[in-house]
Design an enzyme around this catalytic site. Structure first.
Site, PDB file in Angstrom:
ATOM      1  N   ASP A  36       0.847  -1.191   0.000  1.00 63.74           N
ATOM      2  CA  ASP A  36       0.000   0.000   0.000  1.00 63.74           C
ATOM      3  C   ASP A  36       0.883   1.242   0.000  1.00 63.74           C
ATOM      4  OD1 ASP A  36      -2.523   1.204  -0.039  1.00 63.74           O
ATOM      5  OD2 ASP A  36      -2.459   1.586   2.102  1.00 63.74           O
ATOM      6  N   TYR A  73       1.273   5.705  -0.479  1.00 68.43           N
ATOM      7  CA  TYR A  73       0.859   6.925   0.225  1.00 68.43           C
ATOM      8  C   TYR A  73       1.044   8.061  -0.777  1.00 68.43           C
ATOM      9  CZ  TYR A  73       0.949   9.899   4.538  1.00 68.43           C
ATOM     10  OH  TYR A  73       0.699  10.793   5.552  1.00 68.43           O
ATOM     11  N   HIS A 127      -3.572  14.097   0.753  1.00 68.88           N
ATOM     12  CA  HIS A 127      -3.785  13.245   1.920  1.00 68.88           C
ATOM     13  C   HIS A 127      -2.599  13.322   2.873  1.00 68.88           C
ATOM     14  CE1 HIS A 127      -4.870   9.856   4.425  1.00 68.88           C
ATOM     15  NE2 HIS A 127      -3.751   9.224   4.092  1.00 68.88           N
ATOM     16  N   ARG A 149       1.157  16.613  13.113  1.00 70.95           N
ATOM     17  CA  ARG A 149       2.365  17.414  13.350  1.00 70.95           C
ATOM     18  C   ARG A 149       2.046  18.884  13.067  1.00 70.95           C
ATOM     19  NH1 ARG A 149       3.872  13.267  10.137  1.00 70.95           N
ATOM     20  NH2 ARG A 149       4.126  14.653   8.336  1.00 70.95           N
ATOM     21  N   GLU A 161     -10.397   4.084   3.872  1.00 74.09           N
ATOM     22  CA  GLU A 161      -9.486   4.774   2.964  1.00 74.09           C
ATOM     23  C   GLU A 161      -9.906   4.464   1.539  1.00 74.09           C
ATOM     24  OE1 GLU A 161      -5.391   5.349   5.529  1.00 74.09           O
ATOM     25  OE2 GLU A 161      -5.382   3.940   3.849  1.00 74.09           O
ATOM     26  N   GLU A 193      -9.242   4.058  -2.071  1.00 75.39           N
ATOM     27  CA  GLU A 193      -8.019   3.802  -2.820  1.00 75.39           C
ATOM     28  C   GLU A 193      -8.315   3.118  -4.151  1.00 75.39           C
ATOM     29  OE1 GLU A 193      -4.744   2.174  -0.707  1.00 75.39           O
ATOM     30  OE2 GLU A 193      -5.383   2.935   1.246  1.00 75.39           O
ATOM     31  N   ASP A 219      -8.870   0.324   2.228  1.00 76.66           N
ATOM     32  CA  ASP A 219      -7.862  -0.135   3.185  1.00 76.66           C
ATOM     33  C   ASP A 219      -8.304   0.310   4.579  1.00 76.66           C
ATOM     34  OD1 ASP A 219      -5.453  -1.417   3.878  1.00 76.66           O
ATOM     35  OD2 ASP A 219      -4.423   0.503   4.007  1.00 76.66           O
ATOM     36  N   ARG A 223      -7.334   3.813  13.468  1.00 78.76           N
ATOM     37  CA  ARG A 223      -6.421   4.934  13.671  1.00 78.76           C
ATOM     38  C   ARG A 223      -5.792   4.964  15.051  1.00 78.76           C
ATOM     39  NH1 ARG A 223      -5.262   6.182   8.503  1.00 78.76           N
ATOM     40  NH2 ARG A 223      -7.105   6.823   7.335  1.00 78.76           N
ATOM     41  N   GLN A 268      -3.196   2.189  15.147  1.00 75.13           N
ATOM     42  CA  GLN A 268      -2.104   2.617  14.265  1.00 75.13           C
ATOM     43  C   GLN A 268      -1.227   3.681  14.916  1.00 75.13           C
ATOM     44  OE1 GLN A 268      -3.536   4.253  10.572  1.00 75.13           O
ATOM     45  NE2 GLN A 268      -1.499   4.766   9.809  1.00 75.13           N
ATOM     46  N   TYR A 328       2.790   2.560  15.249  1.00 72.21           N
ATOM     47  CA  TYR A 328       3.509   2.739  13.982  1.00 72.21           C
ATOM     48  C   TYR A 328       4.898   3.343  14.123  1.00 72.21           C
ATOM     49  CZ  TYR A 328       2.940   7.824  13.266  1.00 72.21           C
ATOM     50  OH  TYR A 328       3.026   9.186  13.344  1.00 72.21           O
ATOM     51  N   LYS A 363      -3.797  -1.917  10.332  1.00 67.97           N
ATOM     52  CA  LYS A 363      -4.152  -2.037   8.918  1.00 67.97           C
ATOM     53  C   LYS A 363      -4.440  -3.477   8.485  1.00 67.97           C
ATOM     54  CE  LYS A 363      -3.139   2.236   7.313  1.00 67.97           C
ATOM     55  NZ  LYS A 363      -3.981   3.061   6.412  1.00 67.97           N
ATOM     56  N   THR A 386      -8.617  -5.651   4.203  1.00 73.18           N
ATOM     57  CA  THR A 386      -8.534  -4.758   3.055  1.00 73.18           C
ATOM     58  C   THR A 386      -9.525  -5.271   2.031  1.00 73.18           C
ATOM     59  OG1 THR A 386      -6.182  -4.290   3.429  1.00 73.18           O
ATOM     60  CG2 THR A 386      -7.060  -3.818   1.235  1.00 73.18           C
ATOM     61  N   GLU A 408      -9.540  12.635   7.724  1.00 69.92           N
ATOM     62  CA  GLU A 408      -9.444  13.970   7.137  1.00 69.92           C
ATOM     63  C   GLU A 408     -10.786  14.698   7.149  1.00 69.92           C
ATOM     64  OE1 GLU A 408      -6.830  13.767   3.350  1.00 69.92           O
ATOM     65  OE2 GLU A 408      -7.583  11.744   3.737  1.00 69.92           O
TER      66      GLU A 408
END
Length: 415
Positions: A131, A133, A138, A147, A204, A206, A238, A242, A245, A249, A258, A262, A363
């Site tokens: 997968d 990114y 995104h 951040r 997600e 995708e 996917d 959260r 994760q 991660y 994850k 899927t 998001e």
């Protein structure tokens, strides 16, 4: 499936087939996606969708000596995908001939099955799953969420397609229920981690790409090799926990948050059907390294939609993706790694510059700070038990038609 948008009413070639095609269907002769289906009481085998019917290819080619119909009498597309581009073209050409010449109507009658009378299965035997990114929008949104006081994109992001290796054994076909995963979670305000069902289950939106022709270990593929190795594209959800994760991660990336499920759509749209959907990637700055240089456009002009309990909550556009699927393939093999028939690699969340184009609840709700309000008045930060998620997509096809990808759906089941 895929009823929200279809082909243009003035499309000429849609009506050239003797098979009845519903008005506005995105499953005309320009599309012909492949899948695996089972009629009542029969074993799964390969078929191609035309309108609201599935053509049994093993039966259709039973008296066609120039076609190896044995590759279609199997419960996955892998054997056919491994035959390569020349065979893919030959088979597609013959399918069009069979479906446009009314002389074949009687002979193929028993090989044509109404879609609502068959069971659709996972179309491929998944070898490896990667997968990516690849959406700048995104990745930027995620960076701003987690951040807020730093530059949204990490230093490597515009130099290479970032990705992670997933779990092929938990790739499931559309309509498979998704059990809410459990695991360790630790909120920033907690002193120690806790264990339990994910409270931040997400989706997600995708697009996935399926490898047909394998490569040799130690020999990288280039962007120019894309169409010679990749068979087609499908829709991917996917699913992501959260909270699990976020705790796990660092420093090695996604794992249990994850790998629980899927989902992919049951139809693989061949690259040959997507020629009119090809479009360049947006400007890439800095200029990619030589092995990532794309000499022909392989980004795709796809319009996607994300539905939650029947409400369209987002309309991502794949044309906004920063890295193309050809660049992803080249990067995936640049170290000498090989690809195998049945490898699946996905784009990562498809998001655009506008809020309504964001392809994840992370998001859309800004990590739960801004709840969605659905048509029934209920609100969502993340998925609740019983929620039904549906992703659809269409693309421009030949003669002004639309190519429909069908859909990928899933309902959340309590832990």
């Amino acid at each position: 499936m895929g009823k929200e948008r279809g082909g243009r009413k003035d499309d000429r070639r849609v009506n050239e087939t003797w098979v009845p095609i519903p008005e506005g269907s995105g499953f005309g002769l320009q599309n012909l996606p492949y899948g695996v289906f089972a009629p009542a009481g029969a074993e799964p085998r390969v078929g191609v969708r035309i309108g609201d019917h599935v053509l049994d290819l093993a039966a259709a080619f039973a008296d066609q000596p120039e076609i190896d119909n044995d590759v279609f009498a199997r419960p996955s597309l892998n054997a056919f995908m491994a035959t390569g581009p020349a065979a893919w073209t030959s088979v597609r050409t013959r399918i069009v001939e069979l479906l446009t010449d009314s002389a074949h109507r009687d002979a193929l009658g028993s090989a044509l099955h109404p879609l609502d009378e068959v069971t659709l299965h996972l179309p491929i035997e998944v070898a490896d799953y990667v997968d990516f990114y690849a959406s700048e929008h995104h990745a930027t949104n995620v960076g701003r969420i987690f951040r807020p006081d730093a530059t949204p994109l990490l230093p490597n992001w515009k130099h290479l397609p970032v990705g992670y290796h997933g779990r092929s054994g938990t790739v499931v076909v559309s309509d498979t229920p998704v059990v809410r995963p459990s695991g360790q979670r630790k909120a920033p305000s907690d002193d120690t981690p806790s264990f339990g069902p994910s409270a931040k289950l997400d989706v997600e939106v995708e697009v996935g790409f399926v490898v047909g022709v394998p490569s040799t270990l130690g020999t990288p593929l280039t962007t120019a090799d894309f169409a010679g190795h990749v068979f087609g594209a499908c829709l991917v959800n996917d699913w992501s926990a959260r909270d699990i994760q976020a705790w796990e991660y660092v420093p090695l990336g996604p794992f249990l948050g994850k790998s629980f499920a899927t989902s992919i759509s049951p139809w693989i749209v061949p690259l040959q059907a997507l020629q009119d959907a090809r479009t360049p990637v947006p400007p890439q700055d800095p200029e990619p390294m030589g092995y990532l240089t794309e000499h022909e456009a392989w980004n795709l002009d796809l319009d996607l939609a994300l539905e939650l309990n029947g409400d369209v909550v987002a309309r991502p556009q794949y044309r906004e993706m920063y890295w193309s699927p050809a660049q992803m393939l080249a990067h995936m093999t640049v170290n000498g790694a090989s690809v195998r028939t049945g490898d699946l690699y996905a784009s990562g969340t498809v998001s655009g510059p506008e809020k309504q184009q964001r392809g994840s609840l992370l998001e859309l709700t800004w990590n739960g700070a801004e709840h969605l309000t659905l048509a029934d008045g209920s609100t969502r930060a993340f998925l609740q038990d019983g929620d039904q998620v549906r992703i659809t997509a269409t693309a421009p096809g030949a003669d002004g038609s639309r190519i429909d990808f069908g859909d990928v759906t899933g309902r959340v089941v309590r832990a």
